[in-house]
Design a protein around this motif. Structure first.
Motif, PDB file in Angstrom:
ATOM      1  N   SER A 133       0.817  -1.214   0.000  1.00 31.62           N
ATOM      2  CA  SER A 133       0.000   0.000   0.000  1.00 31.62           C
ATOM      3  C   SER A 133       0.850   1.263   0.000  1.00 31.62           C
ATOM      4  CB  SER A 133      -0.915   0.013   1.230  1.00 31.62           C
ATOM      5  OG  SER A 133      -0.148   0.040   2.426  1.00 31.62           O
ATOM      6  N   SER A 134       2.087   1.155   0.435  1.00 35.59           N
ATOM      7  CA  SER A 134       2.984   2.313   0.459  1.00 35.59           C
ATOM      8  C   SER A 134       4.378   1.868   0.067  1.00 35.59           C
ATOM      9  CB  SER A 134       3.007   2.971   1.845  1.00 35.59           C
ATOM     10  OG  SER A 134       3.402   2.038   2.829  1.00 35.59           O
ATOM     11  N   GLY A 135       5.196   2.850  -0.277  1.00 33.14           N
ATOM     12  CA  GLY A 135       6.496   2.543  -0.833  1.00 33.14           C
ATOM     13  C   GLY A 135       7.398   1.766   0.097  1.00 33.14           C
ATOM     14  N   SER A 136       7.879   0.663  -0.357  1.00 32.12           N
ATOM     15  CA  SER A 136       8.833  -0.156   0.378  1.00 32.12           C
ATOM     16  C   SER A 136       9.247  -1.288  -0.546  1.00 32.12           C
ATOM     17  CB  SER A 136       8.224  -0.699   1.673  1.00 32.12           C
ATOM     18  OG  SER A 136       9.189  -1.392   2.419  1.00 32.12           O
ATOM     19  N   ILE A 137      10.133  -2.113  -0.052  1.00 33.98           N
ATOM     20  CA  ILE A 137      10.579  -3.277  -0.820  1.00 33.98           C
ATOM     21  C   ILE A 137      10.269  -4.525  -0.007  1.00 33.98           C
ATOM     22  CG2 ILE A 137      12.574  -4.463  -1.809  1.00 33.98           C
ATOM     23  CD1 ILE A 137      13.871  -1.750  -2.216  1.00 33.98           C
ATOM     24  N   PHE A 158       6.076 -11.326   7.753  1.00 34.16           N
ATOM     25  CA  PHE A 158       5.327 -10.072   7.614  1.00 34.16           C
ATOM     26  C   PHE A 158       5.871  -8.959   8.520  1.00 34.16           C
ATOM     27  CE2 PHE A 158       2.208 -13.615   7.103  1.00 34.16           C
ATOM     28  CZ  PHE A 158       2.093 -13.549   5.728  1.00 34.16           C
ATOM     29  N   ASP A 159       6.955  -9.237   9.244  1.00 32.89           N
ATOM     30  CA  ASP A 159       7.486  -8.251  10.189  1.00 32.89           C
ATOM     31  C   ASP A 159       7.916  -6.948   9.510  1.00 32.89           C
ATOM     32  OD1 ASP A 159       7.045  -9.688  12.460  1.00 32.89           O
ATOM     33  OD2 ASP A 159       9.084 -10.445  12.655  1.00 32.89           O
ATOM     34  N   PHE A 160       8.251  -7.007   8.228  1.00 27.91           N
ATOM     35  CA  PHE A 160       8.705  -5.803   7.526  1.00 27.91           C
ATOM     36  C   PHE A 160       7.587  -4.781   7.335  1.00 27.91           C
ATOM     37  CE2 PHE A 160       6.943  -8.315   4.117  1.00 27.91           C
ATOM     38  CZ  PHE A 160       6.418  -7.384   3.234  1.00 27.91           C
ATOM     39  N   LEU A 161       6.332  -5.199   7.500  1.00 20.65           N
ATOM     40  CA  LEU A 161       5.199  -4.282   7.342  1.00 20.65           C
ATOM     41  C   LEU A 161       5.090  -3.369   8.561  1.00 20.65           C
ATOM     42  CD1 LEU A 161       2.505  -6.765   5.985  1.00 20.65           C
ATOM     43  CD2 LEU A 161       3.634  -4.949   4.690  1.00 20.65           C
ATOM     44  N   ALA A 162       4.991  -2.067   8.327  1.00 20.87           N
ATOM     45  CA  ALA A 162       4.821  -1.101   9.411  1.00 20.87           C
ATOM     46  C   ALA A 162       3.358  -1.059   9.843  1.00 20.87           C
ATOM     47  CB  ALA A 162       5.284   0.280   8.959  1.00 20.87           C
ATOM     48  N   LYS A 163       3.103  -0.335  10.924  1.00 19.90           N
ATOM     49  CA  LYS A 163       1.739  -0.228  11.445  1.00 19.90           C
ATOM     50  C   LYS A 163       0.802   0.332  10.382  1.00 19.90           C
ATOM     51  CE  LYS A 163      -0.849   1.754  15.309  1.00 19.90           C
ATOM     52  NZ  LYS A 163      -0.759   2.575  16.542  1.00 19.90           N
ATOM     53  N   ASN A 164      -0.291  -0.393  10.124  1.00 16.15           N
ATOM     54  CA  ASN A 164      -1.348  -0.043   9.172  1.00 16.15           C
ATOM     55  C   ASN A 164      -0.917  -0.114   7.706  1.00 16.15           C
ATOM     56  OD1 ASN A 164      -3.192   0.440  11.268  1.00 16.15           O
ATOM     57  ND2 ASN A 164      -2.524   2.562  11.473  1.00 16.15           N
ATOM     58  N   GLN A 165       0.318  -0.461   7.439  1.00 17.20           N
ATOM     59  CA  GLN A 165       0.724  -0.714   6.051  1.00 17.20           C
ATOM     60  C   GLN A 165       0.143  -2.063   5.633  1.00 17.20           C
ATOM     61  OE1 GLN A 165       4.924  -1.314   5.450  1.00 17.20           O
ATOM     62  NE2 GLN A 165       4.848  -0.791   3.277  1.00 17.20           N
ATOM     63  N   MET A 174      -0.452  -5.228   2.508  1.00 20.68           N
ATOM     64  CA  MET A 174       0.081  -5.914   1.334  1.00 20.68           C
ATOM     65  C   MET A 174      -0.990  -6.870   0.814  1.00 20.68           C
ATOM     66  SD  MET A 174       3.357  -8.515   1.110  1.00 20.68           S
ATOM     67  CE  MET A 174       2.671  -9.511   2.427  1.00 20.68           C
ATOM     68  N   VAL A 175      -1.200  -6.861  -0.504  1.00 22.96           N
ATOM     69  CA  VAL A 175      -2.176  -7.755  -1.121  1.00 22.96           C
ATOM     70  C   VAL A 175      -1.421  -8.795  -1.950  1.00 22.96           C
ATOM     71  CG1 VAL A 175      -4.130  -7.965  -2.693  1.00 22.96           C
ATOM     72  CG2 VAL A 175      -3.942  -5.963  -1.192  1.00 22.96           C
ATOM     73  N   LEU A 176      -1.608 -10.055  -1.574  1.00 16.73           N
ATOM     74  CA  LEU A 176      -1.045 -11.182  -2.317  1.00 16.73           C
ATOM     75  C   LEU A 176      -2.150 -11.772  -3.187  1.00 16.73           C
ATOM     76  CD1 LEU A 176       0.875 -12.907   0.629  1.00 16.73           C
ATOM     77  CD2 LEU A 176       1.851 -11.395  -1.115  1.00 16.73           C
ATOM     78  N   THR A 177      -1.922 -11.794  -4.487  1.00 18.42           N
ATOM     79  CA  THR A 177      -2.926 -12.328  -5.419  1.00 18.42           C
ATOM     80  C   THR A 177      -2.429 -13.654  -5.983  1.00 18.42           C
ATOM     81  OG1 THR A 177      -3.646 -10.102  -6.032  1.00 18.42           O
ATOM     82  CG2 THR A 177      -4.255 -11.904  -7.509  1.00 18.42           C
ATOM     83  N   TYR A 178      -3.221 -14.697  -5.778  1.00 12.50           N
ATOM     84  CA  TYR A 178      -2.873 -16.041  -6.244  1.00 12.50           C
ATOM     85  C   TYR A 178      -3.856 -16.488  -7.326  1.00 12.50           C
ATOM     86  CZ  TYR A 178       0.194 -16.457  -2.173  1.00 12.50           C
ATOM     87  OH  TYR A 178       1.176 -16.272  -1.238  1.00 12.50           O
ATOM     88  N   SER A 179      -3.342 -17.229  -8.282  1.00 11.65           N
ATOM     89  CA  SER A 179      -4.168 -17.842  -9.333  1.00 11.65           C
ATOM     90  C   SER A 179      -4.377 -19.313  -8.994  1.00 11.65           C
ATOM     91  CB  SER A 179      -3.466 -17.708 -10.693  1.00 11.65           C
ATOM     92  OG  SER A 179      -4.181 -18.392 -11.692  1.00 11.65           O
ATOM     93  N   ILE A 180      -5.649 -19.694  -8.821  1.00 18.80           N
ATOM     94  CA  ILE A 180      -6.006 -21.081  -8.528  1.00 18.80           C
ATOM     95  C   ILE A 180      -6.526 -21.701  -9.836  1.00 18.80           C
ATOM     96  CG2 ILE A 180      -7.297 -22.638  -7.042  1.00 18.80           C
ATOM     97  CD1 ILE A 180      -5.395 -20.754  -5.556  1.00 18.80           C
ATOM     98  N   LYS A 181      -5.796 -22.640 -10.387  1.00 19.72           N
ATOM     99  CA  LYS A 181      -6.152 -23.232 -11.682  1.00 19.72           C
ATOM    100  C   LYS A 181      -6.685 -24.659 -11.530  1.00 19.72           C
ATOM    101  CE  LYS A 181      -3.043 -20.587 -14.697  1.00 19.72           C
ATOM    102  NZ  LYS A 181      -1.984 -20.666 -15.735  1.00 19.72           N
ATOM    103  N   VAL A 182      -7.605 -24.983 -12.428  1.00 20.31           N
ATOM    104  CA  VAL A 182      -8.116 -26.350 -12.544  1.00 20.31           C
ATOM    105  C   VAL A 182      -7.812 -26.843 -13.954  1.00 20.31           C
ATOM    106  CG1 VAL A 182     -10.146 -27.842 -12.521  1.00 20.31           C
ATOM    107  CG2 VAL A 182      -9.960 -25.959 -10.885  1.00 20.31           C
ATOM    108  N   PHE A 183      -7.224 -28.018 -14.072  1.00 19.59           N
ATOM    109  CA  PHE A 183      -6.858 -28.611 -15.375  1.00 19.59           C
ATOM    110  C   PHE A 183      -7.689 -29.867 -15.602  1.00 19.59           C
ATOM    111  CE2 PHE A 183      -3.172 -26.560 -13.484  1.00 19.59           C
ATOM    112  CZ  PHE A 183      -2.703 -25.734 -14.501  1.00 19.59           C
TER     113      PHE A 183
END
Length: 268
Positions: free
Chosen positions: A34-38, A76-83, A85-94
């Motif tokens: 949500s905000s600048g960081s690495i 997740f310790d690198f995240l500051a208070k109220n910062q 992060m959204v992780l988006t995963y693709s769930i596939k069916v074959f």
């Protein structure tokens, strides 16, 4: 902390080819802050494998799968208070005949404040200046206190000196609160350095006292002055550390307190 954060859910699927059997996989598509960081490389590597999926039922053209997310709090310790992060995963069916379908699962992680941690107790030694009695020339030593703050975007840390005590040869110090006030005046915080995106920081301090303060110490005698330093990350995290300054006495030659003496006598 190695405590795992876990989430799970189910998805239904259908296939008009009723005889097909199905498999599934989970892949990380993106990780957005949500905000600048690495995002640290080690955390990102764990996010790649934090999501999994498995087929629960598969019969006559319909089925159900379960997706499961699990990763330890330390990632997740690198995240500051109220910062966040959204992780988006693709769930596939074959269908194992060249056909596939996918849906996304988004995991939102919200950071909290982790208080800074000092690297170790700081110690320093200053030596009384030899053969300088009643001198205002300062006995000075600079002391750097290292600390870590896993909240990478935290900046603006402040540090204050909150207390002092003395041990060793204290016979030449002023007693009680007035003496403590004098010792407190010798030690101060110069600045606190902590850059955004970095987990390490430094508190730069200086001890400086007029040499005459320690004239009472004989050669080799020591005085230990212990200061308490409070570090505030300005997000709710406060840590304290002690700094011990050892003053080593040297020999001061004796001095006459009176001027030259004169006497007069009369020969018999």
């Amino acid at each position: 902390s190695t405590t795992a954060h876990t989430l799970s859910g189910t998805m239904n699927f259908s296939d008009s080819n009723r005889s097909d059997t199905h498999t599934t996989s989970a892949t990380l598509q993106s990780a957005v802050l949500s905000s600048g960081s690495i995002i640290p490389a080690s955390s990102l590597a764990h996010f790649q494998t934090a999501m999994s999926s498995q087929i629960l039922t598969d019969s006559n053209g319909s089925g159900k799968l379960r997706w499961s997310f699990s990763d330890i709090d330390d990632d997740f310790d690198f995240l500051a208070k109220n910062q966040s992060m959204v992780l988006t995963y693709s769930i596939k069916v074959f269908d194992n005949h060249g056909g596939s379908a996918f849906r996304t699962v988004k995991i939102t992680v919200t950071g909290t404040d982790d208080k800074p941690v000092f690297a170790m107790e700081a110690v320093a030694t200053v030596t009384e200046q030899e053969d300088k009695t009643l001198s205002f020339s300062p006995d000075t030593v600079q002391i750097a206190l290292g600390f870590t703050d896993e909240d990478l975007t935290n900046t603006g840390h402040t540090a204050t000196v909150t207390g002092v005590s003395a041990s060793g040869n204290t016979s030449g110090l002023l007693p009680g609160g007035f003496g403590d006030a004098v010792l407190m005046s010798f030690f101060h915080v110069d600045n606190v350095v902590k850059a955004s995106g970095s987990s390490t920081g430094t508190i730069n301090t200086t001890f400086s006292a007029p040499d005459l303060t320690f004239d009472y110490l004989s050669a080799g005698e020591t005085l230990d002055i212990t200061y308490t330093v409070k570090l505030d990350d300005r997000a709710g995290g406060i840590s304290t550390q002690t700094v011990v300054v050892t003053v080593v006495g040297t020999n001061d030659k004796p001095i006459y307190l009176s001027g030259p003496e004169f006497a007069h006598l009369v020969e018999d």
